[in-house]
Motif scaffolding. Structure first.
Motif, PDB file in Angstrom:
ATOM      1  N   ASP A  83       0.886  -1.275   0.090  1.00 64.46           N
ATOM      2  CA  ASP A  83       0.023  -0.024  -0.017  1.00 64.46           C
ATOM      3  C   ASP A  83       0.961   1.196  -0.010  1.00 64.46           C
ATOM      4  N   ALA A  84       1.988   1.170   0.830  1.00 66.83           N
ATOM      5  CA  ALA A  84       2.844   2.376   0.762  1.00 66.83           C
ATOM      6  C   ALA A  84       3.341   2.617  -0.546  1.00 66.83           C
ATOM      7  N   ALA A  85       4.091   1.427  -1.261  1.00 65.47           N
ATOM      8  CA  ALA A  85       4.556   1.624  -2.655  1.00 65.47           C
ATOM      9  C   ALA A  85       3.258   2.251  -3.614  1.00 65.47           C
ATOM     10  N   LEU A  86       2.129   1.804  -3.659  1.00 60.98           N
ATOM     11  CA  LEU A  86       1.318   2.347  -4.475  1.00 60.98           C
ATOM     12  C   LEU A  86       1.050   3.554  -4.201  1.00 60.98           C
ATOM     13  N   ALA A  87       0.863   4.123  -2.893  1.00 64.04           N
ATOM     14  CA  ALA A  87       0.556   5.493  -2.484  1.00 64.04           C
ATOM     15  C   ALA A  87       1.703   6.458  -2.927  1.00 64.04           C
ATOM     16  N   ARG A  88       2.899   5.900  -2.877  1.00 63.80           N
ATOM     17  CA  ARG A  88       4.170   6.635  -3.199  1.00 63.80           C
ATOM     18  C   ARG A  88       4.171   7.118  -4.782  1.00 63.80           C
ATOM     19  N   HIS A  89       4.166   5.971  -5.677  1.00 61.13           N
ATOM     20  CA  HIS A  89       4.020   5.984  -6.931  1.00 61.13           C
ATOM     21  C   HIS A  89       3.059   6.945  -7.479  1.00 61.13           C
ATOM     22  N   THR A  90       1.783   6.681  -6.883  1.00 59.95           N
ATOM     23  CA  THR A  90       0.511   7.345  -7.286  1.00 59.95           C
ATOM     24  C   THR A  90       0.839   8.908  -6.987  1.00 59.95           C
ATOM     25  N   GLU A  91       1.394   9.141  -6.052  1.00 62.49           N
ATOM     26  CA  GLU A  91       1.556  10.535  -5.489  1.00 62.49           C
ATOM     27  C   GLU A  91       2.665  11.411  -6.527  1.00 62.49           C
ATOM     28  N   ALA A  92       3.451  10.470  -7.087  1.00 62.65           N
ATOM     29  CA  ALA A  92       4.820  11.147  -7.918  1.00 62.65           C
ATOM     30  C   ALA A  92       4.308  12.013  -9.349  1.00 62.65           C
ATOM     31  N   ASP A  93       3.004  11.591  -9.519  1.00 62.56           N
ATOM     32  CA  ASP A  93       2.571  12.691 -10.616  1.00 62.56           C
ATOM     33  C   ASP A  93       1.424  13.698  -9.877  1.00 62.56           C
ATOM     34  N   GLN A  94       0.969  13.552  -8.717  1.00 64.36           N
ATOM     35  CA  GLN A  94       0.000  14.372  -8.446  1.00 64.36           C
ATOM     36  C   GLN A  94       0.505  15.581  -8.472  1.00 64.36           C
ATOM     37  N   GLY A  95      -0.604  16.642  -8.785  1.00 61.45           N
ATOM     38  CA  GLY A  95      -0.178  18.039  -8.914  1.00 61.45           C
ATOM     39  C   GLY A  95       0.882  18.351  -9.937  1.00 61.45           C
ATOM     40  N   ARG A  96       0.988  17.311 -10.805  1.00 62.56           N
ATOM     41  CA  ARG A  96       1.911  17.701 -12.067  1.00 62.56           C
ATOM     42  C   ARG A  96       1.769  18.978 -12.789  1.00 62.56           C
ATOM     43  N   ARG A  97       2.620  19.636 -13.198  1.00 60.76           N
ATOM     44  CA  ARG A  97       2.479  20.942 -14.015  1.00 60.76           C
ATOM     45  C   ARG A  97       2.826  20.448 -15.483  1.00 60.76           C
ATOM     46  N   PHE A  98       1.690  20.508 -16.064  1.00 60.22           N
ATOM     47  CA  PHE A  98       1.748  20.038 -17.580  1.00 60.22           C
ATOM     48  C   PHE A  98       2.131  21.642 -18.323  1.00 60.22           C
ATOM     49  N   ASP A  99       3.021  21.457 -19.379  1.00 58.98           N
ATOM     50  CA  ASP A  99       3.065  22.561 -20.430  1.00 58.98           C
ATOM     51  C   ASP A  99       1.858  22.504 -21.310  1.00 58.98           C
ATOM     52  N   LEU A 100       0.938  23.312 -21.363  1.00 56.92           N
ATOM     53  CA  LEU A 100      -0.217  23.345 -21.900  1.00 56.92           C
ATOM     54  C   LEU A 100       0.096  23.321 -23.519  1.00 56.92           C
ATOM     55  N   ARG A 101       1.171  23.701 -23.982  1.00 60.66           N
ATOM     56  CA  ARG A 101       1.506  23.912 -25.243  1.00 60.66           C
ATOM     57  C   ARG A 101       1.773  22.618 -25.770  1.00 60.66           C
ATOM     58  N   ARG A 102       2.345  21.674 -25.096  1.00 56.98           N
ATOM     59  CA  ARG A 102       2.777  20.339 -25.523  1.00 56.98           C
ATOM     60  C   ARG A 102       1.950  19.285 -25.234  1.00 56.98           C
ATOM     61  N   ALA A 103       1.466  18.686 -26.307  1.00 59.16           N
ATOM     62  CA  ALA A 103       0.594  17.530 -26.503  1.00 59.16           C
ATOM     63  C   ALA A 103       1.460  16.056 -26.077  1.00 59.16           C
TER      64      ALA A 103
END
Length: 626
Positions: free
Chosen positions: A100-120
């Motif tokens: 469960d800790a591993a799943l939570a850690r890796h799930t959080e890795a992209d949480q709040g990720r800032r995308f560059d809206l110009r790049r698909a």
């Protein structure tokens, strides 16, 4: 992007334009418009087929390949890439790591990720492997691509594509998102503006539960769950049907009463998230994209009006505006002539039921993680239980206050059927306990015991070790786990000579590691110095030079590079919580509470707990001991 790599150029839906504006003009703090679809997969997984299915989604839905660009003249557009690269990552739990800790850690890795809206594409896939029969697929995307309704459709198609090895030819053709954009362009805009102008006429100002502050940076919100049980939900639904009301009307009216009590206003406005899927548009219910919109709801509260009349009026007034839900919020505010209208929002979710989810032999459990940028946001999800989620800005509202609001709201919903003849001015929104506390507040107040923060947390961990202490996205720590982790780090700090009257700089983002480290530092007896990883180097160098911390704490070799470089240049000791050697050291440290026998000197309540830098009168930030 070359012309040959562009498949299409489309206009923006109103909410897309608003999200684009906010993302480009708010570079500080977390990106609260990033959302996650979380799929737990149980059974033997064909990884290649799942990856092919993810690629099949991008081929099937062109608007998932959109990048967003401003033009020198005219409105911004979304540019559909013809062949974007699939962003696919595969990771696994470490040997011996708690699953469960591993799943939570890796799930959080992209949480709040800032995308560059110009790049698909503004959507990424992360597959987490626990073992041969347990995986998690985390789909992280910018909300500008998808609304909540679309996620259930996306899951359905992902599973179908998985069973066909990513080949979309076996699926029925999708309804293009561009059909919705074309429908928008054909709407009678002047008529919609007139309708909203009339609906908001004579409004004397916005309804705000928090002071207006256009410079306020976003923060990751807190969230509290609630629900009406099956019996209360069934009674509420039956009550609504008997009176020709929708459950959404009941939710909106209850929220208006609660916000009216909070603000003291009788002319209340708040936002409502609407599906934006018009019945006259063929296939709207099966479109994938951002069709939803946020529109104002105005409720005038009249103290002498029976609740029954209020509910009828709210439903009638909102039904009159449904055909005008397509107009963007910025345009509605413009015709109203008031600027900002509200800072709370309600979303009543009635998405298509998925039933039991399966991808071939796989059993699928679906979940989601997202955030809201309003100070208070309420989500109500229909079903056998009416599930509630109240999101809030923790920098504006303490959790106890929000918990009380949720209790009031839930109680009001359950009591609506028995209060139809009650005048709204006589509705009692306070519970018995709240009313008793208010009536006795200030009488013979009990003395407040003098104690340190570590002692208070340790006492609570001893009483309720299994209660959730910290929640960040999908990760949770109980009081027992938090206390044990903080104890191990505290012992490591003490052995490095850190104790009372010393400082430890924490260059950590908001999250579980920051909370754990704050508690560990105070357990060691020292004070903590928060250092925002996004601060410019000059400010970090000045803070470190003035505070002279005994140690600077990081989490990861690539984390907080500015603060890391400034600490190295100053010759300060550094502690990386993700360094394998440090991880091994902490695992061997005792998890018992440190005492004054362990510390360099006894810990007293008068010792500094932390140092905060404020903007000084000279313009140079100054550190203040607290």
């Amino acid at each position: 992007m070359t012309t040959s790599s562009i498949e299409d150029i489309l206009p923006l839906a109103p909410l897309q334009a608003g999200m684009m504006f906010h993302t480009w003009h708010q570079s500080a703090g977390p990106e609260v418009q990033t959302a996650q679809l979380i799929l737990d997969l149980h059974g033997p997984l064909d990884v290649d087929a799942l990856r092919a299915a993810a690629g099949g989604l991008l081929r099937r839905y062109p608007n998932l390949r959109a990048g967003f660009r401003e033009r020198r003249a005219g409105a911004p557009v979304q540019v559909i890439a013809s062949r974007p690269d699939l962003s696919w990552t595969e990771v696994a739990a470490e040997p011996g790591e708690d699953p469960d800790a591993a799943l939570a850690r890796h799930t959080e890795a992209d949480q709040g990720r800032r995308f560059d809206l110009r790049r698909a594409p503004l959507i990424v896939f992360r597959l987490i492997r626990v073992d041969g029969h347990r995986h998690r697929l985390v789909v992280t995307y910018h909300h500008i691509l998808l609304d909540g309704w679309s996620t259930s459709l996306l899951i359905r198609d992902l599973c179908a594509l998985y069973e066909h090895g990513g080949d979309g030819s076996a699926l029925p053709p999708p309804v293009p998102y561009r059909d919705f954009l074309g429908w928008l362009a054909a709407q009678d805009r002047p008529r919609a503006e007139d309708a909203w102008r009339a609906a908001l006429a004579d409004l004397d100002g916005p309804t705000l539960v928090a002071p207006a502050d256009p410079t306020r940076a976003p923060v990751w919100p807190g969230s509290l769950p609630g629900e009406l049980g099956p019996q209360d939900t069934a009674e509420l639904v039956a009550f609504a049907r008997r009176h020709d009301l929708t459950v959404n009307t009941l939710v909106q009216a209850a929220w208006a009463l609660l916000v009216g009590q909070l603000t003291g206003r009788t002319d209340v406005t708040f936002g409502a998230a609407v599906s934006g899927r018009p019945p006259e548009l063929a296939g709207a219910e099966s479109m994938v994209g951002l069709l939803m919109n946020v529109v104002p709801v105005r409720v005038r509260l009249r103290r002498d009006e029976p609740l029954s009349a209020l509910l009828d009026r709210v439903q009638h007034e909102q039904a009159h505006l449904i055909e005008h839900h397509h107009l963007g919020l910025a345009d509605i505010q413009k015709v109203a002539g008031t600027g900002e209208l509200f800072d709370t929002c309600v979303a009543f979710e009635n998405f298509p039921e998925s039933g039991e989810l399966r991808c071939g032999p796989l059993r699928v459990e679906a979940g989601a993680a997202d955030a809201a940028h309003y100070p208070l946001s309420l989500n109500a999800a229909a079903g056998s239980r009416l599930r509630l989620r109240l999101s809030y800005r923790p920098d504006l509202f303490p959790v106890g206050f929000v918990r009380g609001l949720l209790r009031r709201f839930t109680r009001l919903l359950t009591e609506l059927p028995a209060a139809m003849g009650t005048r709204t001015g006589r509705l009692d929104l306070l519970g018995v306990e709240e009313r008793h506390r208010l009536s006795t507040q200030g009488r013979n107040p009990a003395p407040v015991p003098v104690a340190t923060l570590p002692a208070l947390v340790e006492a609570w961990a001893a009483r309720t070790p299994d209660a959730v202490a910290v929640r960040c996205g999908a990760r949770r720590l109980t009081y027992g786990e938090l206390n044990a982790r903080a104890n191990r780090l505290a012992h490591a700090l003490v052995d490095r000579g850190i104790g009372p009257e010393r400082l430890v700089a924490l260059a950590l983002p908001r999250g579980i590691e920051l909370v754990t480290s704050i508690l560990a530092v105070t357990k060691a007896g020292a004070g903590y110095l928060p250092v925002d990883p996004e601060y410019p180097r000059a400010r970090v160098e000045q803070m470190l030079a003035d505070a002279d911390p005994a140690c600077v704490v990081f989490a990861g070799s690539d984390a907080a590079p500015v603060a890391r470089a400034a600490a190295a240049a100053a010759g300060l000791p550094r502690l990386d919580l993700h360094d394998p050697a440090v991880v091994a050291e902490l695992a061997g440290r005792p998890d018992r509470d440190p005492t004054d026998r362990d510390r360099r000197t006894p810990l007293l309540p008068t010792h500094p707990a932390y140092v905060i830098f404020t903007s000084g009168s000279t313009g140079r930030p100054k550190g203040v001991d607290v």
